[in-house]
Design an enzyme around this catalytic site. Structure first.
Site, PDB file in Angstrom:
ATOM      1  N   GLU A  38       1.977   5.940   4.670  1.00 51.91           N
ATOM      2  CA  GLU A  38       1.563   4.793   5.479  1.00 51.91           C
ATOM      3  C   GLU A  38       2.779   4.115   6.116  1.00 51.91           C
ATOM      4  OE1 GLU A  38      -0.889   0.622   4.538  1.00 51.91           O
ATOM      5  OE2 GLU A  38      -0.110   1.846   2.904  1.00 51.91           O
ATOM      6  N   LYS A  65      -6.544   1.492   9.713  1.00 52.78           N
ATOM      7  CA  LYS A  65      -6.900   1.082   8.357  1.00 52.78           C
ATOM      8  C   LYS A  65      -8.008   0.034   8.417  1.00 52.78           C
ATOM      9  CE  LYS A  65      -4.434  -0.467   4.151  1.00 52.78           C
ATOM     10  NZ  LYS A  65      -3.070  -0.781   3.636  1.00 52.78           N
ATOM     11  N   CYS A 111      -4.406   4.172   2.344  1.00 52.98           N
ATOM     12  CA  CYS A 111      -4.098   3.403   1.129  1.00 52.98           C
ATOM     13  C   CYS A 111      -5.301   2.618   0.600  1.00 52.98           C
ATOM     14  CB  CYS A 111      -2.896   2.493   1.382  1.00 52.98           C
ATOM     15  SG  CYS A 111      -2.042   1.996  -0.151  1.00 52.98           S
TER      16      CYS A 111
END
Length: 555
Positions: A41, A119, A157
């Site tokens: 990330e 995300k 994540c």
């Protein structure tokens, strides 16, 4: 599908250097016959970039590095993390930041960007503050690489922690419904003791529940107070771990990821013990703090002969090499002979230089000053105790100024919690190495250090803890026994319990436990002025624990 995982150690803001890490990983992946290489990330910016994202030109410069990566994707597809202008986002002006950003995974193939996936779940708790900088994804859509028949998804994540954290949106389930057979999970997941096993178990349950494989590619390295452990892995659709990369070091692996098919799991996945993880994480945190800032020539530590300074010196010697660690023994009027001897024995065992400076003449000069200020007395109590610590702190800072060494503070979490430390004294320094390590775990680190050969003197381990600022002084003159203190503090800090909810441990009354929590709250002002604390637990002092200094809540 043959997928490479590149577990790299980016430096926040080193955009060209981080691009080089991606290019090197892509070349290795192509040579190994991988179809795709996955990196962590925000690997181009380094994580966490924080308010650099608001600095003029930062995102633009990063986008230029992203564009420069196109040729590297000619031989192998690349999935990497970057900060990307959100849909409709635009610069506020020619030299202004973009008004909307995504924390995104960008997929390049054949010299082109073939997918951008933002995300969805932006954590805003503990050390995270992603909603400050990013907009969430509104949709979750799988994709395919050119000429590939495997449908892939991206869950960055926190997007894989939906069930664990009880979010309303479950990105991985949506990707499964959309046809994804393999989910890429580029991550910058900070470490604490026990975190690697927690991640594997959580992602294994998720993979099994959704019936797809997950490729977890995590950042490694230290950035400020955060330590990232790497520990990247692949789990198949049955929740079995198919591959695992090591902890606390950059690594690379190529894995034939089975998608929905069954695979052969690893025979055994075992993490290092808690104390071994703790030592490795602290060593990495120290090393990267020095190396990423190019701090010459090393560290200086005040050596008291006690266990905290001994363990700090041991960790620094592992991180930097003993030739870059200097210990200063500063005996005063109340220092014991065995403490001075233990400080020098530590230097011999670790192979570090130790210098001795007697602070008694300076202390005597301060007593003359106190007489002018406060009148003649035989004992100035806490005032004369603390001035000894401040003389030592000033001495260490003088060495720092003269020799360009960084002072490492030696106080532990138990002491910082209750303010058993002196502002501008033993709290000076660039890093509080043990600031998230309870006293009980300092002892565990000392015993672990001596597992093969002596490194910490026996006297430093065996003697009762003492600041040696007054005749025959012991820590227990002012503190409960450390086993009691640590048991209460763990409930209050990691357990986030108020004083009325604390269960008194054996050997303590309920009122004694409440008194510890009152003292914890009362000393927030000191912790705001202490050095950066390397995070090793779920709740460290610093950005992950934000309490007001001024408050009257008694619950």
């Amino acid at each position: 599908m043959r997928i490479a995982i590149a577990q790299v150690n980016p430096i926040v803001g080193d955009l060209a250097g981080n691009r080089a890490l991606v290019e090197d990983a892509a070349a290795r992946a192509a040579d190994a016959g991988a179809e795709l290489v996955v990196l962590p990330e925000l690997v181009l910016t380094g994580y966490p970039p924080m308010d650099l994202l608001e600095r003029r030109g930062f995102v633009r410069d990063q986008l230029a590095q992203l564009d420069a990566l196109r040729p590297a994707s000619q031989r192998v597809a690349i999935a990497l993390g970057a900060a990307i202008p959100a849909s409709g986002g635009r610069p506020a002006g020619a030299d202004e930041p973009f008004d909307a950003l995504w924390n995104a995974a960008v997929v390049l193939a054949r010299g082109e960007i073939v997918a951008v996936r933002a995300k969805t779940l932006l954590p805003t708790y503990d050390v995270f503050d992603e909603k400050r900088y990013f907009e969430p994804a509104s949709v979750r859509e799988p994709f395919r690489l050119p000429a590939s028949d495997t449908t892939l998804g991206v869950a960055i994540c926190e997007d894989s922690w939906a069930e664990e954290m009880e979010y309303d949106v479950d990105p991985v389930s949506e990707l499964q419904w959309g046809g994804a057979r393999i989910v890429l999970n580029p991550s910058a997941s900070p470490w604490h003791v026990g975190k690697p096993a927690e991640r594997r178990a959580m992602l294994a349950r998720l993979a099994q529940r959704c019936g797809l494989a997950i490729v977890f590619a995590n950042q490694v390295g230290g950035n400020d107070e955060l330590v990232f452990d790497g520990g990247s892995f692949v789990v198949d659709a049955q929740g079995e771990v198919r591959a695992q990369l090591p902890l606390f070091e950059p690594a690379f692996a190529v894995v034939d990821v089975p998608g929905a098919g069954a695979g052969t799991p690893l025979a055994e996945v075992a993490d290092p013990s808690g104390v071994e993880q703790l030592e490795s994480g602290l060593v990495l945190g120290i090393r990267d703090y020095f190396e990423k800032q190019k701090l010459p020539p090393g560290a200086v530590i005040g050596l008291s002969g006690g266990i905290d300074s001994a363990v700090t010196a041991h960790l620094a010697a592992l991180a930097l090499g003993p030739e870059r660690v200097l210990g200063i023994a500063m005996p005063g009027p109340f220092s014991s002979e065995h403490s001075i001897a233990d400080a020098h024995e530590l230097g011999r065992l670790l192979g570090i230089e130790v210098r001795t400076v007697d602070i008694t003449p300076v202390f005597d000069a301060y007593r003359l000053l106190f007489a002018q200020l406060f009148g003649e007395r035989a004992d100035y109590g806490l005032t004369q105790q603390n001035i000894q610590s401040r003389i030592r702190g000033a001495t260490l800072m003088a060495v720092s100024n003269e020799e360009s060494r960084l002072v490492l503070a030696t106080g532990n979490k138990s002491e910082l919690s209750v303010g058993y430390c002196t502002l501008y004294g033993d709290t000076v320094g660039g890093i509080a190495v043990l600031g998230d390590v309870y006293k009980r775990d300092v002892y565990a680190l000392a015993h672990h250090a001596n597992r093969a050969a002596p490194r910490i003197p026996k006297g430093s381990i065996d003697k009762p803890p003492s600041a040696e600022l007054a005749p025959n002084q012991l820590d227990t003159d002012d503190l409960p026994p450390y086993d009691v203190l640590d048991a209460v503090l763990a409930q209050a800090i990691e357990g986030e319990l108020g004083r009325e909810s604390i269960v008194a441990p054996p050997g303590a009354t309920a009122e004694a436990a409440r008194a510890i929590v009152r003292r914890l709250d009362r000393n927030e002002y000191k912790r705001r002025q202490t050095p950066l604390v390397l995070r090793t637990s779920r709740k460290a002092f610093g950005s992950g624990r934000r309490l007001p200094i001024v408050h009257r809540y008694e619950g």
